[in-house]
Scaffold this active site. Structure first.
Site, PDB file in Angstrom:
ATOM      1  N   ASN A  55      26.485   4.995   7.081  1.00 26.77           N
ATOM      2  CA  ASN A  55      25.620   3.868   7.474  1.00 26.77           C
ATOM      3  C   ASN A  55      26.453   2.693   7.869  1.00 26.77           C
ATOM      4  OD1 ASN A  55      25.737   2.215   5.124  1.00 26.77           O
ATOM      5  ND2 ASN A  55      24.188   3.437   4.404  1.00 26.77           N
ATOM      6  N   ARG A  56      25.960   1.553   8.407  1.00 26.97           N
ATOM      7  CA  ARG A  56      26.597   0.512   8.889  1.00 26.97           C
ATOM      8  C   ARG A  56      27.272  -0.126   7.582  1.00 26.97           C
ATOM      9  NH1 ARG A  56      25.015  -3.690  13.042  1.00 26.97           N
ATOM     10  NH2 ARG A  56      22.841  -2.759  12.800  1.00 26.97           N
ATOM     11  N   ARG A  57      26.558  -0.409   6.568  1.00 26.47           N
ATOM     12  CA  ARG A  57      27.002  -0.921   5.332  1.00 26.47           C
ATOM     13  C   ARG A  57      28.286  -0.188   4.692  1.00 26.47           C
ATOM     14  NH1 ARG A  57      26.694   0.228   0.470  1.00 26.47           N
ATOM     15  NH2 ARG A  57      24.920   1.685   0.903  1.00 26.47           N
ATOM     16  N   GLU A  58      28.263   1.275   4.884  1.00 22.44           N
ATOM     17  CA  GLU A  58      29.322   2.111   4.112  1.00 22.44           C
ATOM     18  C   GLU A  58      30.612   1.693   5.295  1.00 22.44           C
ATOM     19  OE1 GLU A  58      26.513   5.321   1.981  1.00 22.44           O
ATOM     20  OE2 GLU A  58      27.046   5.538   4.066  1.00 22.44           O
ATOM     21  N   ASP A  60      19.848  11.629   4.610  1.00 26.22           N
ATOM     22  CA  ASP A  60      19.904  13.112   4.430  1.00 26.22           C
ATOM     23  C   ASP A  60      19.324  13.858   5.733  1.00 26.22           C
ATOM     24  OD1 ASP A  60      21.091  12.504   1.904  1.00 26.22           O
ATOM     25  OD2 ASP A  60      19.198  12.489   1.098  1.00 26.22           O
TER      26      ASP A  60
END
Length: 486
Positions: A208-211, A277
């Protein structure tokens, strides 16, 4: 395949059932405690949740497997559980999933990860995690590698679902990717943490964007920044592509020389639990069934938008995807499957709405039917009508009935303002449908008594009630059919 061709997309969705995917990763138990909050604790300034219902389901990598089976795809699943009750519960839950070959290894001394979410009126109050993060023993790690490597031969795509609970230690992840590449299998990684070196050479990585921001060590405020970060990790680790999920901004698929942005598909967001998921599962099933990466990513974006519109850790089914690609028009949107009705009922319940239910054959709709349905709708906030299928009507009414086929009967019912959903059921009684929807009000005509209403006991067991609606004299389908024949 042209992206705008709905017919091709629908064929692609139906083809997901051909997929056979290997999933390796951290398995956990997701628990949900639903209830209501009516007062504040006298002991501390916190709400008191009166729990009315609890459910449990596989989480983490197990949720990827749930989503694959919801697509009618096959899955091999390799993971580790503790030697505790929660591990036993997960083994039973995974074993109950269709089309799954489970390899759940038990490690003595490991505590199975459990995440419990407490929810009232559709809002998460708190999440309580119980976990002990620890690497696998060398012996168990070698056993897991052997089982997973052997399972790759029968599957075309391998998913590494890393939640950093110890199953996918760096050495294990590297070896699994090497094994997959040595036999020409596609590898998808759902990453965790800032160090992605052990995911090197994966075909697709799905942060995701944060990761993704954590992996490159800087904020990613816009599309250009996301594309730049994606190409940075592609260059550094040799990934084939990065599929970055961006919440309300949709998804971005980036390769060395191409970029595709997919706008968000969600109409309403109820719960983001497990949406990543779902994206991974649909992407994997798409690639395993032979779809180009761009089309598989588009379907995964549609699926992600669907599940955030549901309550809890939900899944996207083929019919859901087809409806999203080519939605039914007009009243036919109200004619849904049992599963879709149950999910809608859960959303309504979380909003505090009373759910009503009635059922019947509704063969030749007459004013008596309309009168009953209007009374039923007046006694609730949303009304679900269970409609006997043609086969059920024949068993109940005889070989000459129904006069109208189930599709026609459902369409007429759905056109009524008093009806919110119509569900066709094959059984002689609506008990299974009632259990799925769990209505607050069960409505039948006053020609019934409380003791003769099918499902009365069940509805009252979860706090609902039975309502006997007054009849409109002089109206009967049987009498109408007799008059027509004479």
């Amino acid at each position: 395949m042209a992206e705008h061709d709905d017919g091709d997309l629908i064929a692609a969705i139906r083809g997901l059932a051909r997929a056979n995917v290997l999933v390796v990763g951290d398995l956990m138990l997701d628990r949900y405690a639903y209830g209501r909050v009516e007062r504040i604790s006298p002991e501390a300034p916190v709400p008191i949740l009166t729990v009315t219902r609890e459910i449990a389901m596989p989480g983490g990598a197990g949720n990827v497997v749930r989503n694959l089976t919801a697509l009618d795809a096959a899955a091999a699943f390799v993971s580790v559980v503790g030697d505790d009750q929660e591990g036993s519960d997960l083994t039973a839950l995974i074993g109950g999933q269709p089309n799954v070959e489970p390899w759940l290894l038990v490690e003595t001394g490991r505590a199975t990860t459990v995440k419990t979410r407490y929810i009232a009126a559709g809002q998460h109050l708190i999440r309580a995690d119980r976990e002990l993060v620890m690497p696998l023993t060398d012996k168990l790690g070698e056993r897991l590698l052997k089982i997973a490597s052997d399972a790759m031969a029968a599957t075309s795509v391998t998913v590494l679902s890393d939640y950093r609970k110890g199953v996918l230690a760096p050495t294990i992840a590297r070896n699994l990717i090497a094994s997959a590449r040595s036999i020409g299998r596609t590898v998808i990684v759902d990453p965790k943490g800032a160090d992605w070196s052990h995911y090197a050479e994966a075909d697709v990585i799905t942060p995701n964007r944060r990761e993704l921001a954590e992996a490159v060590g800087r904020d990613l405020p816009d599309e250009a920044a996301i594309v730049g970060a994606a190409r940075e990790v592609i260059g550094r680790f040799g990934f084939g592509a990065v599929l970055c999920t961006r919440s309300e901004d949709g998804m971005s698929l980036v390769t060395v020389d191409t970029v595709r942005h997919y706008p968000a598909e969600a109409a309403e967001v109820y719960d983001v639990s497990g949406a990543g998921d779902t994206v991974v599962a649909v992407l994997a099933a798409g690639l395993a069934s032979g779809l180009p990466l761009e089309i598989a990513a588009r379907l995964s974006n549609i699926a992600g938008g669907l599940v955030v519109g549901k309550v809890g850790t939900a899944v996207a089914r083929p019919d859901d995807l087809v409806d999203a690609v080519k939605p039914a028009s007009g009243a036919l949107r109200k004619v849904v499957t049992r599963q879709a009705a149950a999910e809608a009922a859960e959303r309504w319940r979380q909003r505090g709405w009373r759910i009503g239910f009635t059922n019947g054959c509704f063969d030749l709709l007459h004013p008596g039917h309309v009168h009953l349905l209007e009374q039923a709708r007046a006694g609730c906030d949303r009304l679900v009508v269970g409609l006997n299928a043609d086969s059920s009507v024949r068993r109940l009414k005889g070989a000459t009935r129904p006069v109208q086929p189930e599709a026609a009967r459902a369409a007429v019912l759905a056109s009524l303002a008093s009806v919110d959903l119509v569900v066709i059921f094959e059984e002689d009684t609506p008990l299974d449908l009632l259990s799925a929807i769990r209505p607050d009000v069960l409505v039948k005509g006053a020609d019934y008594t409380h003791d003769t209403v099918v499902g009365a006991r069940e509805v009252e067991s979860w706090g609902g009630r039975v309502m006997l609606a007054e009849l409109l004299p002089g109206h009967s389908t049987t009498a109408t059919v007799t008059r027509l024949r004479s």
